[in-house]
Scaffold this motif. Structure first.
Motif, PDB file in Angstrom:
ATOM      1  N   ARG A  68      41.209  23.373  69.596  1.00 47.21           N
ATOM      2  CA  ARG A  68      40.794  24.701  70.065  1.00 47.21           C
ATOM      3  C   ARG A  68      41.644  25.795  69.430  1.00 47.21           C
ATOM      4  NH1 ARG A  68      40.047  24.766  76.505  1.00 47.21           N
ATOM      5  NH2 ARG A  68      42.175  23.952  76.467  1.00 47.21           N
ATOM      6  N   SER A  69      42.172  25.550  68.263  1.00 44.44           N
ATOM      7  CA  SER A  69      43.006  26.520  67.557  1.00 44.44           C
ATOM      8  C   SER A  69      42.485  26.715  66.136  1.00 44.44           C
ATOM      9  CB  SER A  69      44.464  26.042  67.514  1.00 44.44           C
ATOM     10  OG  SER A  69      45.003  25.901  68.805  1.00 44.44           O
ATOM     11  N   MET A 114      35.042  30.166  73.344  1.00 45.04           N
ATOM     12  CA  MET A 114      35.618  30.535  74.641  1.00 45.04           C
ATOM     13  C   MET A 114      34.902  31.748  75.204  1.00 45.04           C
ATOM     14  SD  MET A 114      39.642  30.097  73.604  1.00 45.04           S
ATOM     15  CE  MET A 114      40.195  28.638  72.725  1.00 45.04           C
ATOM     16  N   GLY A 126      34.889  34.981  78.090  1.00 47.84           N
ATOM     17  CA  GLY A 126      35.774  35.813  78.891  1.00 47.84           C
ATOM     18  C   GLY A 126      35.056  36.959  79.562  1.00 47.84           C
ATOM     19  N   ARG A 134      45.137  33.899  71.477  1.00 49.94           N
ATOM     20  CA  ARG A 134      45.830  32.850  72.237  1.00 49.94           C
ATOM     21  C   ARG A 134      45.108  32.622  73.569  1.00 49.94           C
ATOM     22  NH1 ARG A 134      50.440  30.754  69.455  1.00 49.94           N
ATOM     23  NH2 ARG A 134      51.810  30.821  71.267  1.00 49.94           N
ATOM     24  N   ARG A 135      44.822  31.385  73.878  1.00 48.74           N
ATOM     25  CA  ARG A 135      44.313  31.047  75.216  1.00 48.74           C
ATOM     26  C   ARG A 135      45.519  30.765  76.099  1.00 48.74           C
ATOM     27  NH1 ARG A 135      42.537  26.860  78.778  1.00 48.74           N
ATOM     28  NH2 ARG A 135      40.407  27.196  79.562  1.00 48.74           N
ATOM     29  N   ARG A 161      46.843  29.944  79.697  1.00 45.23           N
ATOM     30  CA  ARG A 161      46.536  29.456  81.046  1.00 45.23           C
ATOM     31  C   ARG A 161      47.518  30.068  82.034  1.00 45.23           C
ATOM     32  NH1 ARG A 161      44.676  24.191  82.619  1.00 45.23           N
ATOM     33  NH2 ARG A 161      44.483  24.094  84.895  1.00 45.23           N
ATOM     34  N   PHE A 198      39.600  34.646  81.628  1.00 50.25           N
ATOM     35  CA  PHE A 198      38.671  33.515  81.601  1.00 50.25           C
ATOM     36  C   PHE A 198      38.842  32.669  82.856  1.00 50.25           C
ATOM     37  CE2 PHE A 198      42.438  31.431  79.808  1.00 50.25           C
ATOM     38  CZ  PHE A 198      42.409  30.184  80.401  1.00 50.25           C
ATOM     39  N   ASP A 246      37.369  28.722  83.639  1.00 53.24           N
ATOM     40  CA  ASP A 246      36.550  27.620  83.149  1.00 53.24           C
ATOM     41  C   ASP A 246      36.439  26.485  84.170  1.00 53.24           C
ATOM     42  OD1 ASP A 246      36.012  28.949  80.811  1.00 53.24           O
ATOM     43  OD2 ASP A 246      37.640  28.026  79.683  1.00 53.24           O
ATOM     44  N   LEU A 295      42.345  35.256  77.692  1.00 54.93           N
ATOM     45  CA  LEU A 295      42.056  35.107  76.270  1.00 54.93           C
ATOM     46  C   LEU A 295      42.732  36.286  75.587  1.00 54.93           C
ATOM     47  CD1 LEU A 295      38.281  34.078  76.348  1.00 54.93           C
ATOM     48  CD2 LEU A 295      40.311  32.606  76.332  1.00 54.93           C
ATOM     49  N   HIS A 301      50.636  28.619  76.970  1.00 51.42           N
ATOM     50  CA  HIS A 301      49.839  28.909  75.778  1.00 51.42           C
ATOM     51  C   HIS A 301      49.170  27.610  75.320  1.00 51.42           C
ATOM     52  CE1 HIS A 301      51.529  33.021  74.657  1.00 51.42           C
ATOM     53  NE2 HIS A 301      52.217  32.657  75.739  1.00 51.42           N
ATOM     54  N   SER A 320      46.133  27.399  73.197  1.00 57.33           N
ATOM     55  CA  SER A 320      45.511  27.403  71.874  1.00 57.33           C
ATOM     56  C   SER A 320      45.909  28.674  71.156  1.00 57.33           C
ATOM     57  CB  SER A 320      43.986  27.287  71.968  1.00 57.33           C
ATOM     58  OG  SER A 320      43.424  28.458  72.515  1.00 57.33           O
TER      59      SER A 320
END
Length: 447
Positions: free
Chosen positions: A197-198, A235, A237, A297-298, A300, A376, A378, A391, A422, A424
């Motif tokens: 996912r990067s 992704m 958002g 950058r995703r 969390r 985001f 999910d 995101l 972090h 992704s």
């Protein structure tokens, strides 16, 4: 999650000029072709816009985009609201979606070129994508096989932005044109990155103030890729909808914090210098003139842990009041924090590891970036833990002078770090906007 404000949404009813990348007006798009004859008595685009103006939305002499909707009858027609009518131009100096006000819905998607696809196929793909983006941003149907998902809507501030990843240049034989600023980001101790996912050869950012309009654009971009490229990751958002607050304000994130009060503003005298690559004489490749670099950058958010903190502890982590975004040393959201102020106990009012202190540009050699994120969510796992967060998308003229020094400092002792992860990462070169008759990246691919 640096302490820099997200672009603020325009005031309700702000109309077209507020979302046209600083342009004084937006030309009306041509009416999109229909695949069926509109019902008898359907409103013309001209009449629809006239009705909208009567409700208090001032569209001005240049008019606005009515999408490709057709109302069943004049006496029952409901005009497009300001949210639906707002249009962002595609052919601009800097690509749309950078300084555009935050939109309510967003999609980020990365593609890898298919095996055997090279420069020629990439050029054809960017040509298709640019034409689709131009049409959809003008409220028109896509050129081929439109799904009709957005048929009843106007442009809704849709933006589509395109960028190139590090790997794109080797795939297309353009290594000599790859900017030094696109070198891979260094490793950070807080990284827990999923490589699947990067990164990616190509990156597309889609934003709109209507979820169906945004999805319609995502689906059109995916279909346009055809056999030339495949989706690497995607992704979804969201942000607060325009008009949801009594007045425009800095967005809140899923921690409930006003997120990013110190964004550089277009009115700042050094804004262009910090955010955009100069048109010439920068020492980098000419094709990146008027472009920017996007770090994606995703992040969390560990919300269960965060929400266990008392309000005061949350505010100490950030260094700002949760209710107003004002620094703990007093004032309003835009008041400069007094980093030397101490309380009656002799301790710093803003803790030494507070997020707001660590991310201050004057604490990072003037490093600045324009943050333009989406939240985001999910889903919720079997243990009831939400997969939610930010995101993070930030823009700068050079990530080695923007994102990297700030993230390195955060890595060394930001109080917020224990509540985020972090997951992704990507870095993309986003060229300047396409001129009339051109497609995005044409100077690179045909230069």
């Amino acid at each position: 999650m640096a302490d820099q404000s997200t672009p603020k949404a325009p005031a309700p009813g702000a109309g077209l000029a507020a979302s046209a990348e600083g342009a004084p007006g937006v030309p009306s798009p041509k009416r999109a072709p229909h695949r069926e004859t509109p019902p008898e008595g359907a409103l013309s685009r001209r009449r629809l816009l006239g009705t909208a103006g009567a409700t208090g939305l001032t569209l001005g002499a240049v008019g606005g985009a009515a999408g490709y909707a057709a109302a069943p009858s004049a006496d029952k027609a409901t005009p497009l609201s300001s949210v639906g009518a707002d249009q962002v131009r595609f052919h601009v100096k800097h690509q749309p979606g950078i300084t555009t006000a935050l939109q309510a819905r967003g999609h980020l998607v990365a593609f890898d070129l298919a095996a055997g696809a090279g420069r020629k196929e990439a050029a054809a793909l960017l040509r298709r994508w640019s034409e689709t983006a131009r049409r959809l941003m003008a409220g028109e149907a896509s050129a081929q096989d439109d799904t009709d998902v957005a048929r009843d809507a106007g442009p809704s501030s849709l933006t589509v932005t395109f960028g190139f990843g590090y790997s794109f240049f080797a795939r297309t034989g353009l290594e000599k044109q790859r900017p030094d600023a696109l070198d891979p980001l260094p490793d950070f101790s807080s990284d827990h990155l999923d490589k699947a996912r990067s990164d990616g050869d190509l990156w597309v950012q889609i934003g709109a103030n209507d979820a169906l309009v945004a999805f319609h654009a995502l689906r059109a971009i995916q279909k346009d890729a055809g056999s030339a490229a495949r989706v690497r990751w995607q992704m979804n958002g969201f942000n607060r909808s325009p008009g949801a607050t009594a007045q425009p304000m800095t967005a809140r994130n899923l921690m409930g914090q006003i997120d990013g009060t110190r964004n550089p503003k277009p009115a700042d005298k050094d804004f262009d210098q910090r955010i955009f690559v100069p048109a010439s004489g920068s020492g980098g490749p000419e094709w990146m003139g008027n472009g920017s670099y996007a770090v994606v950058r995703r992040i969390r958010m560990l919300l269960d842990d965060w929400e266990k903190l008392a309000l005061k502890d949350q505010e100490d982590v950030i260094g700002r009041k949760k209710s107003t975004g004002a620094p703990l040393t007093g004032g309003s959201e835009t008041t400069e924090p007094d980093l030397e102020k101490t309380g009656s106990d002799g301790r710093l009012v803003i803790p030494v590891n507070a997020h707001a202190r660590i991310t201050r540009p004057d604490q990072n050699g003037g490093a600045a970036m324009l943050r333009r994120p989406f939240s985001f969510h999910d889903g919720i796992d079997a243990d009831g833990v939400p997969d939610a967060g930010l995101l993070f998308v930030c823009w700068q003229a050079d990530p080695l002078r923007g994102f990297v020094p700030v993230q390195r400092k955060l890595d060394r002792g930001d109080a917020l770090s224990k509540f985020i992860r972090h997951e992704s990462s990507g870095l993309f070169a986003v060229p300047g906007g396409a001129a009339e008759g051109e497609y995005v990246g044409q100077r690179l691919l045909e230069g």
